[in-house]
Design an enzyme around this catalytic site. Structure first.
Site, PDB file in Angstrom:
ATOM      1  N   GLU A   1       0.899  -1.619  -0.380  1.00 48.97           N
ATOM      2  CA  GLU A   1       0.138   0.234   0.005  1.00 48.97           C
ATOM      3  C   GLU A   1       0.615   1.344  -0.444  1.00 48.97           C
ATOM      4  OE1 GLU A   1      -3.521   0.296  -0.225  1.00 48.97           O
ATOM      5  OE2 GLU A   1      -3.194  -1.892  -0.127  1.00 48.97           O
TER       6      GLU A   1
ATOM      7  N   SER B   1     -44.836 -36.274  34.172  1.00 48.22           N
ATOM      8  CA  SER B   1     -44.173 -37.241  35.471  1.00 48.22           C
ATOM      9  C   SER B   1     -42.929 -36.495  36.274  1.00 48.22           C
ATOM     10  CB  SER B   1     -44.437 -39.006  35.824  1.00 48.22           C
ATOM     11  OG  SER B   1     -44.908 -39.777  34.527  1.00 48.22           O
TER      12      SER B   1
END
Length: 787
Positions: free
Chosen positions: A111, A485
């Site tokens: 860059e 249950s």
């Protein structure tokens, strides 16, 4: 006269000579150059004036000097594993000192290799790019510095105009005057967009490689450095070939600039990179946890939730969550294998040309996403003894022998056309432990599992369904289902406060009630297996999950009292009406609510509230909120007597040792307790159980309630999931011994409240007078055991 004429001629010659010298090429050239310089000077003056006028109007640098980027909400496990991220921008702020040197050099090499030499504008770079672009037909070069890119990214658009370029240059100068080079590079490396919604290199490292930026290699750094120029073009997920080409170029640049050695260069060039193909995937399957945490945080922080960089630390651990997820998936698929094969999910016509066929298959498979290890495949050929199919990766797989057994009936030519496995059929496949491909199908049934610490309620694992991407409904928190249950222990617990004991003899015989007692219509309940064993102890009644025993207990203590007592455990009275049907769990609850309720038995009688978030911090680590949970041991949180909790624990341990949950003994532990639950018509299947330190709840059922199967129960469906989790969660947990609390007296092998020893409490229910032979036999056995 002649002299005068000569003088005139001489004068004309001089004038001609003077005119000729005035307009000579040399003089014209000098005049032209002077004119150009004059105009240039005027232009420079105009430009300087314009810049002088524009410079004070440049935007203030507060945005970068006080850098506060949009930071996403992040969700973590208790052991710091990222499990969720929410926000438009995926970003993790990293300080300059924490950015590895190799990453900085990779970026600078491609860059701006003169970044530390120029003052914001690279004039040599501009000249070099101008010459290259004027003399070469290859790709055009740019000359924007990193400082200019920072100016553009923070303050300007990307339009290619002279005005924008001028402002960019001025802003670059201004930035260079106010920030150091390191500060500028830090801003760039945190702000730049790198594809896949990733902003900054720290986030990109996690998304593309699944690792922290400090751990990346030279090869990985070069790959990431190639992204800023064109994130979509050089994205290694979308365009791996182009990304690799650019990576190789950047490695060459790094080497030529002396940033890496010959050895590093050669190693990096040949290093195979493992790119995360699913950039949204995290290190653990905790999608329901992440979404649940997101909703909780949004209630407090509203829209700041997605931009403030909040870090949410949950109470789950990776090991516990992995164990729960795998156990639930296995439990569901084991059930699915007992169902009938429903046939292919869809069909397509596969074109004859290979290119067209590949495109058609790829498009169709995109409509049928994989569910972890359950993979969609398009059948290329099918016979009774072999099937060839293509999966999304492009691999062609072969299924034969046992791999076809689940769907063998649908390979026959006689099978219904809309169910037959043939060329173009979309089927599901998976691999077994030996990597053999099998035909399977996506389950229609759902499941849920939650585990929590019994001392403070911190949730250790939570799986809200089979696959979050298919069904986001969280069955742990949102599914109000009949507990069946598994609700009975709370009725038993209430009865201990009404004079009953584990040794109370109760008649397991048919019973009926009129409409007034049930809140609806006349009721003749039945045991699950339609078998009745006559008088038995309350302990045995719970162990064998006898419906008649539970109903007679609730009838004795009163439905209203049972409802109020259940409220102590956290059950909503309005969802559990005070009718006798409550004895069989005909109300409704959620797995999360059940976890909190069973924790009371596990911790000695204290009410704790399951919670998920331990703390929330901002992006700098400052704690914004922190959990302060109710804990066991604090008498202010006691909801049942310690003696009650002890007796219930002993009965629930017998359910595991000798009753409907005996499969749990495969864990070879003596400190496990729990209760199975199966509702009428086998619509819901539960197992609620615990070890003194951790409680776990497993549930299975259909979203649209329907029968799970004639022989399917909580012990066969939910219990295996619970076991699968506990065998990993308790691996390093020592066996726990429970102390007998004060106020209990022991006769034989049974304990009683000191105030209701044998002979003073409720000794029997509905056994008749005088005792029937069966009842007398039970009483004699109890007395012989006690005395």
């Amino acid at each position: 006269m002649r002299r005068i004429n000569k003088a005139k001629v001489s004068m004309k010659e001089k004038q001609a000579s003077s005119s000729s010298s005035r307009f000579s090429p040399k003089r014209l050239l000098l005049l032209g150059v002077a004119g150009v310089f004059g105009l240039g000077a005027i232009g420079v003056l105009v430009l300087v004036f314009a810049l002088a006028m524009a410079y004070p109007n440049l935007p203030a640098l507060d945005t970068i000097t006080d850098y506060r980027p949009k930071m996403p909400l992040r969700i973590f496990t208790a052991d710091n594993v990222l499990i969720g991220e929410f926000g438009e921008e995926r970003r993790t702020l990293v300080h300059f000192k924490d950015i590895p040197d190799v990453m900085k050099k990779a970026v600078l090499s491609i860059e701006d290799d003169r970044f530390y030499e120029h003052s914001g504008i690279d004039y040599w770079g501009i000249l070099r790019a101008t010459v290259h672009n004027a003399t070469s037909s290859s790709a055009r070069q740019g000359a924007s510095t990193i400082t200019q890119q920072v100016a553009r990214n923070f303050f300007l658009s990307s339009e290619q105009t002279f005005k924008r370029k001028a402002y960019e240059a001025m802003l670059a100068w201004k930035i260079e005057k106010n920030l150091s080079k390191d500060q500028i590079l830090e801003l760039y490396m945190n702000q730049i967009y790198l594809g896949q919604r990733a902003f900054g290199f720290q986030s990109a490292a996690q998304i593309y490689f699944g690792k922290d930026l400090r751990d990346i290699s030279v090869a990985e750094a070069a790959m990431l450095a190639g992204l800023p120029k064109a994130p979509s073009a050089y994205n290694p997920v979308v365009n791996p070939t182009r990304a690799k080409t650019r990576q190789q170029y950047i490695l060459t640049r790094m080497h030529s600039l002396g940033y890496i050695t010959d050895a590093q260069f050669n190693q990096a060039r040949s290093e195979p990179l493992k790119i995360k193909s699913d950039s949204t995937a995290f290190g653990v399957h905790a999608e329901y946890v992440a979404e649940m945490a997101r909703q909780l945080v949004y209630e407090q922080f509203k829209e700041d939730t997605y931009t403030r960089g909040l870090n949410v630390f949950t109470t789950i651990t990776k090991a516990d969550q992995d164990a729960a997820y795998l156990a639930l998936r296995k439990g569901v698929m084991d059930y699915e294998r007992r169902r009938a094969y429903r046939g292919p999910e869809s069909y397509i016509e596969i074109p004859g040309a290979k290119g067209e066929a590949d495109e058609a298959i790829e498009a169709e498979l995109a409509e049928h996403p994989d569910s972890d290890n359950i993979i969609a495949a398009v059948v290329l050929s099918a016979a009774s003894n072999q099937v060839k199919a293509t999966i999304a990766s492009g691999e062609t797989i072969t299924l034969s022998g046992p791999g076809l057994s689940f769907a063998r009936a649908w390979l026959s030519d006689k099978a219904a056309p809309n169910r037959r496995i043939r060329r173009g059929a979309v089927i599901r496949v998976m691999q077994d432990d030996e990597s053999t491909w099998l035909i399977t199908q996506m389950p229609e049934v759902e499941s849920a599992f939650v585990a929590a610490n019994t001392e403070d309620g911190s949730i250790r694992a939570l799986v809200g369904g089979f696959d979050f991407n298919r069904n986001k409904f969280n069955h742990v928190t949102q599914a109000w289902r009949q507990p069946g249950s598994s609700f009975k222990p709370f009725i038993y617990s209430a009865s201990l406060e009404r004079g009953l004991s584990p040794a109370t003899v109760i008649n397991d015989a048919p019973i009926s009630f009129d409409a007034g007692q049930t809140g609806g219509q006349a009721w003749e309940p039945k045991n699950y297996d339609n078998k009745y064993d006559g008088p038995m102890t309350m302990r045995r009644g719970l162990m064998q999950s006898k419906n008649m025993i539970s109903i007679r207990i609730l009838n004795k203590i009163g439905a209203r009292y049972g409802q109020e007592f259940a409220n102590r455990f956290g059950f909503d009275p309005e969802r559990n009406p005070a009718y006798l049907t409550m004895a069989l769990g005909a109300g409704s609850t959620t797995p999360l609510q059940m976890a909190g309720a069973y924790a009371v038995f596990a911790n000695g009688g204290y009410r704790i509230s399951p919670y998920l978030i331990s703390k929330v911090t901002d992006s700098d680590g400052k704690v914004l909120s922190e959990a302060r949970p109710a804990k066991s041991g604090d008498e202010a949180n006691r909801v049942i007597d310690a003696r009650n909790a002890f007796l219930m624990d002993s009965m629930l341990k017998d359910v595991v040792r000798h009753g409907t949950a005996v499969k749990a003994m495969s864990l070879k532990r003596t400190d496990l307790a729990g209760k199975t639950g199966t509702t009428n018509d086998s619509i819901d299947a539960w197992f609620a159980g615990y070890q003194p330190k951790v409680v776990g709840i497993a549930w299975m059922g259909y979203d649209k309630p329907r029968n799970l199967g004639a022989r399917e129960t909580g012990g066969g469906l939910a219990l295996p999931i619970w076991i699968g989790y506990m065998q990993k969660a308790l691996k390093a947990e020592p066996m726990a011994e429970r102390e007998v609390p004060a106020g209990l007296v022991q006769y034989g092998n049974e304990f009683y409240y000191a105030e209701t020893p044998p002979g003073s409490g409720v000794e029997s229910l509905d056994v008749g007078q005088p005792p029937a032979p069966a009842e007398q036999k039970v009483r004699d056995a109890v007395r012989n055991e006690l005395f």
